[in-house]
Structures are given as structure tokens and as C-alpha cells.
Design a protein around this motif. Structure first.
Motif, PDB file in Angstrom:
ATOM      1  N   LYS A  93    -120.643 -64.862  71.143  1.00 32.96           N
ATOM      2  CA  LYS A  93    -120.179 -65.254  72.479  1.00 32.96           C
ATOM      3  C   LYS A  93    -121.169 -66.187  73.168  1.00 32.96           C
ATOM      4  CE  LYS A  93    -117.273 -61.245  72.996  1.00 32.96           C
ATOM      5  NZ  LYS A  93    -117.026 -59.998  73.673  1.00 32.96           N
ATOM      6  N   VAL A  94    -121.566 -67.203  72.404  1.00 33.46           N
ATOM      7  CA  VAL A  94    -122.548 -68.178  72.879  1.00 33.46           C
ATOM      8  C   VAL A  94    -122.101 -69.568  72.455  1.00 33.46           C
ATOM      9  CG1 VAL A  94    -124.720 -69.001  71.833  1.00 33.46           C
ATOM     10  CG2 VAL A  94    -124.739 -66.993  73.213  1.00 33.46           C
ATOM     11  N   VAL A  95    -122.406 -70.546  73.287  1.00 27.91           N
ATOM     12  CA  VAL A  95    -122.162 -71.940  72.931  1.00 27.91           C
ATOM     13  C   VAL A  95    -123.498 -72.671  73.055  1.00 27.91           C
ATOM     14  CG1 VAL A  95    -121.373 -72.532  75.265  1.00 27.91           C
ATOM     15  CG2 VAL A  95    -120.776 -74.009  73.386  1.00 27.91           C
ATOM     16  N   VAL A  96    -123.824 -73.453  72.033  1.00 28.37           N
ATOM     17  CA  VAL A  96    -125.065 -74.237  72.026  1.00 28.37           C
ATOM     18  C   VAL A  96    -124.661 -75.701  72.071  1.00 28.37           C
ATOM     19  CG1 VAL A  96    -127.163 -74.830  70.749  1.00 28.37           C
ATOM     20  CG2 VAL A  96    -126.307 -72.474  70.713  1.00 28.37           C
ATOM     21  N   THR A  97    -125.277 -76.440  72.995  1.00 28.07           N
ATOM     22  CA  THR A  97    -124.971 -77.863  73.130  1.00 28.07           C
ATOM     23  C   THR A  97    -126.237 -78.694  72.960  1.00 28.07           C
ATOM     24  OG1 THR A  97    -125.309 -77.895  75.541  1.00 28.07           O
ATOM     25  CG2 THR A  97    -123.082 -77.349  74.745  1.00 28.07           C
ATOM     26  N   GLN A  98    -126.025 -79.987  72.719  1.00 27.52           N
ATOM     27  CA  GLN A  98    -127.123 -80.950  72.640  1.00 27.52           C
ATOM     28  C   GLN A  98    -126.685 -82.179  73.452  1.00 27.52           C
ATOM     29  OE1 GLN A  98    -130.059 -83.089  69.396  1.00 27.52           O
ATOM     30  NE2 GLN A  98    -128.240 -82.168  68.594  1.00 27.52           N
TER      31      GLN A  98
END
Length: 166
Positions: A93-98
Motif C-alpha cells: 500500500k505504497v507508491v514510490v515516485t521519481q
């Protein structure tokens, strides 16, 4: 012989209104109970979803870091997170962005409107499939409602090329 009192077989106004009210209540309850991961759209199963929403394989539990060591709690490697986009980890339940090259951010993947899990990242936003809320990949801020608040930030750290939750 005694006669039993006659019953009126017609529905009463009170009975009809009560029945209609119960049917409406049941519909409202079932519509509002679409929170959590049970409301995830088809195809957003366990594991991770890339920016294109195509299901990806579950992230390795220990990708090797660039400095030769392993990272047991790693979500992904830095090369798996596209610049200007990100990756959704539905199981965690995590979103990682760049947002920009080398700048990694992490947010809760749970929409602040009704608790649905976000389903895609496109055009600089993290998108929820349930009611159309969209959040910025830069800071989790609401770009389009009905979400009432931004996605909460999650703690991540980099260990070599591994992105570690926590």
C-alpha cells in the motif's frame, strides 16, 4: 362458529415506506463499503503496478544493492522507478515516485477520499480509480478531487540502488 377478524391484505403506507427505506439503505451501505483493497480494479492484484498499469511481477524481497550488500526490506531498485512517474506497490500500500532524476518520494497508496488503492500513475499524477481523485507525484498534494487531503508521505531510504521502506 366464530369468525376470525378479517385482515386487510393491502400494503399499508407505513409498510411500503419502510420497505423502500430498507432497500435504499442496503444500496447505500453496499456502495459505501467499497473501501480498502477489496475495491481495487481488476488487474491491480498483489505485487506492484507500473506507471502503465500493467501488472508487474512481485518485487524481489532482497534485490542486491549497488554496493554489493542485500536489502531485505527493499521495495525495488532505483532503475525500476521511471523518472517523471513511479510505481505502485499494492501489497505494501505504497507508491514510490521519481519526479526528477534521482529524487525519490513515497506516499501511501490509499486514497484519502474513500480508501481505495490508487491504480495508475500518468501525466505527473497518482490516480485513484474509484472516484477520480488525482495526486501530485512531487508531494502527494490533491490535484483533482474529491479527495479531501494529500496522500501521506511514507518513509523510504536508499541503500545503494535499493529503495527500502521504513
Amino acid at each position: 362458529m366464530t369468525q376470525e377478524p378479517q385482515r386487510d391484505t393491502r400494503a399499508t403506507r407505513r409498510g411500503v415506506l419502510a420497505g423502500v427505506g430498507l432497500v435504499g439503505l442496503a444500496g447505500a451501505v453496499s456502495a459505501c463499503s467499497s473501501g480498502g483493497s477489496s475495491s481495487s480494479p481488476a488487474g491491480a492484484g498483489a505485487g506492484a503496478t507500473s506507471a502503465s498499469t500493467a501488472p508487474a511481477s512481485a518485487p524481489s524481497s532482497a534485490p542486491a544493492s549497488a554496493n554489493g550488500g542485500g536489502a531485505a526490506n527493499a521495495l525495488a531498485t532505483t532503475s525500476e522507478i521511471p523518472v517523471g512517474s513511479g510505481k505502485i506497490f499494492t501489497e505494501q500500500k505504497v507508491v514510490v515516485t521519481q519526479p526528477t532524476s534521482g529524487d525519490f518520494k513515497a506516499f501511501s497508496a490509499v486514497c484519502t477520499h474513500m480508501g481505495c488503492i490508487v491504480s495508475q500513475i500518468s501525466n505527473g499524477t497518482i490516480d485513484c480509480p474509484c472516484h477520480g481523485s488525482r495526486y501530485s507525484i512531487k508531494n502527494g498534494a490533491v490535484v483533482a478531487g474529491p479527495a479531501p487531503s494529500p496522500l501521506p508521505a511514507e518513509a523510504i531510504k536508499l541503500s545503494g540502488s535499493s529503495i527500502i521502506l521504513g
